[in-house]
Design an enzyme around this catalytic site. Structure first.
Site, PDB file in Angstrom:
ATOM      1  N   HIS A  38      -9.793   2.469   0.695  1.00 29.02           N
ATOM      2  CA  HIS A  38      -8.365   2.160   0.572  1.00 29.02           C
ATOM      3  C   HIS A  38      -8.152   1.449  -0.752  1.00 29.02           C
ATOM      4  CE1 HIS A  38      -4.314   1.342   1.155  1.00 29.02           C
ATOM      5  NE2 HIS A  38      -4.307   0.811   2.364  1.00 29.02           N
ATOM      6  N   HIS A  75      -1.993   8.697   5.291  1.00 27.70           N
ATOM      7  CA  HIS A  75      -2.364   7.337   4.904  1.00 27.70           C
ATOM      8  C   HIS A  75      -3.790   7.095   5.399  1.00 27.70           C
ATOM      9  CE1 HIS A  75      -1.693   3.312   3.536  1.00 27.70           C
ATOM     10  NE2 HIS A  75      -1.952   2.808   4.721  1.00 27.70           N
ATOM     11  N   CYS A  86       0.806  -1.214   0.000  1.00 24.15           N
ATOM     12  CA  CYS A  86       0.000   0.000   0.000  1.00 24.15           C
ATOM     13  C   CYS A  86       0.841   1.268   0.000  1.00 24.15           C
ATOM     14  CB  CYS A  86      -0.990  -0.057   1.157  1.00 24.15           C
ATOM     15  SG  CYS A  86      -2.007  -1.542   1.006  1.00 24.15           S
TER      16      CYS A  86
END
Lengths: 347, 408
Positions: B333, B297, B166
């Site tokens: 996400h 994030h 990620c």
């Protein structure tokens, strides 16, 4: 700055570690075949690679084979045989690891559980990271305390060369001192199924990890090899692979100022048209598929390891150059040109 | 120099729709349509609705590409079109790229994982011999980047896929930045892509990391992330090349930092994240007080948001850290695409002068203690923006983007 390879290791069907690989390359040995699933398949498997025996019981419960191969190979470069940390691989060292889809088995097992368990989420959460493509690199970082950049790189048979170029850029841009750079592939029935469905049969499937220690810039010892150039191209059709590779090779020589006439060895990953590169040239020719089977994402890294292995067994008074090639069926084409110092220069 | 932006996202396809989505705080959350969610107690995710690759691909047959590659290739097409200003000029830009040496770097977390799910279903139903050759040929991770070369007819390029989970988008942008800055290449097409799939959904669900309904980063009552999908691709060129073709410069990459916690497979380490931010600030030659906005994030898991907020306060001070937003509140996400889409969001924020909000926000968690610009975008003059990415395996990548100002 130049990129210098100061050490390397390999785990493959030829055995665990640099000496086993080097001895087999010297003898031009081909790794043994092992009967494998899917029955009655055959592959070139790493002999006696039981994860818990190689890496111990701690932290290995959920570790998959691709991760264990990478962690074990990195271990050879991080620590000596006495378990002491090497002084030239500090905690801030970087790791650049090539893979294709990491573990096909881990990914498919996890997906299978979502379809076969009583509830689709009755999956083993501890194995979820194994289904993520950076699992092996991450575990190398964790197990060997490597806190620098931790990159995973992918590009079919050219993966090892792409990882090498990524690592060079990390060093050149000042983001890393020492870099562990390599590529890994595992064998599993799942990989054999996928490969069997995707392509016509080729070399027997193999597995393993080849990894190189790129010395930090401040280390001015000559090392085992200097990376002079790494070049890439893309071919739209398989028929264009030879021409694309030829372009890469021409550029590598031009960029480095070396002459093809002086080339000592050519090592291929086993892809299409690689055997025809510099046709008629008297250089020694090696193919990673002949040595360790088809290790796909690791195939170019194994070709590079084969060059280093042969160079150290056949040292000469003069510096020599060697070429490593890769052609992938998805269209990535690449090569690396290396200079191998003379016997007098080598530590 | 960032001269082209291509977006495939849950809140909009194309830069204009994406920018409008960020400004209005659009949510991409909806019940999953891409795979069967029977047996899960909740089924909300952020898919790219009604995506048809045929709308964007001109050369490749979408049937030869997995969903993540389709996103990546479509986003690359859009980035090149954006870089051309006038869509009619896109072919001219492509021709120019063909004559130059380039890098294509695409990050991903899962690669063509949706195809792997489908192959497993085929194997369960019909045995290994029932697995589709067409699908098996689509799954190699390298295809996310090389397919862009094939679609655009680029041969003088280095196509590399960067599957650093990620943080992969920022990793890929950083790689492009280094290659352009060193003069290795004339341009870089870089970013990230991922496609939602059942195994990812099940994995995060099992980890207890997933919210049942809404993604609420930094909220006291946050319940976790929502999985998402999409792709973001940026065209980077050096200043000379950008000027030579009269390109519009959206923003510039100022620098970035990479490190690895080397500690836990899934839990972030705030000291290490702070170190990564300092690496990025040093690389960009930016002082902490110069940072006008942080794109976090911000997954909205309990652990991430606290660790990340602690790291931010550690670097920027407790008194007045920069405003810190999570675009994941809108996008979910999107894994390997996440930091690429967020980087594009940062560029939009700089260019249009607003801060995208953190939506679904009710009450800020005092343990986070950040101004997350709740629910409504605000106007702001932004010169330097920081984009955080934290990944499984403790892989951190922090990117700094800045407004480009013509020297006077």
């Amino acid at each position: 700055m130049t990129t210098t390879i100061s050490d390397w290791s390999a785990i493959s069907a030829l055995g665990l570690g640099r000496p086993a690989f080097a001895a087999a390359v010297r003898a031009r040995g081909t790794a043994a075949e092992t009967a494998t699933p899917p029955d009655p398949g055959r592959a070139r498997l790493v002999p006696r690679f039981e994860i818990r025996e190689v890496l111990g019981r701690g932290g290995t419960r959920t570790m998959d084979r691709v991760t264990a191969l990478a962690v074990a190979t990195a271990g050879h470069l991080v620590g000596g045989t006495d378990g002491e940390r090497r002084a030239d691989v500090g905690n801030e060292a970087a790791l650049v690891l090539g893979t294709n889809i990491s573990s096909a088995k881990s990914s498919m097992d996890f997906a299978r559980d979502t379809l076969t368990q009583a509830k689709p989420f009755f999956v083993d959460a501890g194995r979820f990271p194994n289904a993520v493509l950076n699992c092996a690199a991450a575990q190398c970082g964790i197990r060997h305390t490597l806190r620098g950049p931790n990159a995973t790189i992918s590009g079919g048979r050219a993966t090892g060369l792409l990882a090498l170029n990524y690592a060079r850029r990390l060093q050149r841009s000042g983001r890393a001192g020492a870099v562990l750079c390599g590529a890994v592939e595992e064998f599993s029935a799942e990989r054999a199924w996928l490969e069997g469905a995707a392509a016509a049969p080729g070399a027997l499937l193999g597995e393993g990890c080849a990894m190189f220690l790129l010395a930090p810039e401040k280390d001015d010892r000559p090392g085992l090899a200097e990376v002079l150039a790494v070049e890439f191209s893309v071919c739209a059709e398989p028929a264009g692979a030879g021409a694309a590779l030829g372009t890469c090779v021409d550029r590598a020589f031009t960029a480095s100022g070396e002459s093809p006439a002086d080339l000592w060895a050519i090592a291929g990953s086993g892809g299409a048209a690689e055997d025809d590169v510099l046709a008629g040239h008297p250089a020694v020719r090696l193919r990673s598929t002949d040595l360790v089977g088809d290790t796909h994402a690791a195939s170019a890294a194994f070709a590079l390891a084969a060059v280093l292995a042969l160079a150290e067994s056949e040292r000469t008074g003069d510096a020599r150059t060697a070429l490593v090639t890769a052609v992938d069926r998805d269209g990535v084409v690449g090569c690396a040109l290396l200079r191998l110092p003379s016997a007098g220069d080598t530590r | 120099m960032v001269t082209g932006l291509g977006v495939i996202s849950p809140i909009g396809v194309g830069l204009a729709a994406f920018a409008a989505g960020l400004r209005t705080g659009r949510s991409g959350a909806a019940p999953v349509r891409g795979f069967d969610t029977t047996g899960f107690e909740h089924d909300i995710a952020c898919e790219v609705p009604d995506f048809d690759a045929a709308d964007w691909l001109q050369e490749l047959d979408p049937a030869d590409l997995g969903r993540a590659s389709r996103f990546a290739v479509a986003a690359a097409r859009l980035a090149v079109a954006d870089a051309s200003g006038d869509p009619a000029a896109a072919e001219h830009t492509v021709a120019r790229l063909r004559s130059r040496h380039g890098l294509i770097a695409i990050g991903t977390t899962m690669g063509e994982s949706r195809d792997i799910d489908a192959l497993v279903a085929q194997e369960l139903a019909h045995g290994p011999a029932g697995m589709s050759p067409a699908l098996a040929r689509r799954i190699n991770a390298g295809r996310l980047s090389v397919s862009i070369a094939h679609e655009l007819g680029l041969t003088d390029v280095e196509p590399v896929t960067v599957p650093t989970a990620c943080a992969a988008g920022n990793y890929a942008i950083g790689h492009g930045y280094d290659a352009v800055r060193a003069g290795d290449v004339d341009f870089a097409l870089c970013g990230g892509a991922d496609a939602l799939c059942r195994k990812t959904f099940a994995g995060f669900y099992r980890l207890g990391a997933m919210a049942p309904d809404r993604c609420r980063p930094f909220d006291l009552d946050r319940r976790g992330m929502l999985t998402g999908e999409g792709a973001g691709v940026l065209l980077l060129e050096d200043l000379e090349s950008a000027r030579a073709r009269g390109a519009r410069i959206h923003a510039e990459v100022l620098g970035y930092g990479l490190n690895c916690d080397a500690a836990h497979p899934v839990a972030p380490d705030s000291d290490s994240v702070a170190r990564c931010m300092r690496l990025a600030l040093d690389d960009a030659n930016v002082e902490p007080e110069e940072v006008d906005l942080i794109s976090a994030h911000g997954t909205a898991t309990k652990a991430n948001d606290i660790a990340e907020a602690r790291a931010i306060r550690g670097v920027f001070g407790d008194a007045s850290p920069p405003r810190t937003v999570s675009m994941k509140s809108m996008l979910g996400h999107t894994l390997g695409a996440a930091s690429a889409l967020a980087a594009i969001g940062c560029v939009v924020a700089i260019g249009e002068g607003f801060i995208p909000p953190t939506i679904n926000h009710e009450e800020t968690d005092p343990e986070c203690g950040l101004d997350c610009v709740p629910n409504e975008a605000v106007e702001a003059d932004l010169r330097v923006v920081q984009n955080n990415a934290l990944a499984f395996g403790g892989n951190n990548a922090v990117l700094l983007l800045g407004r480009y100002e013509e020297p006077s």
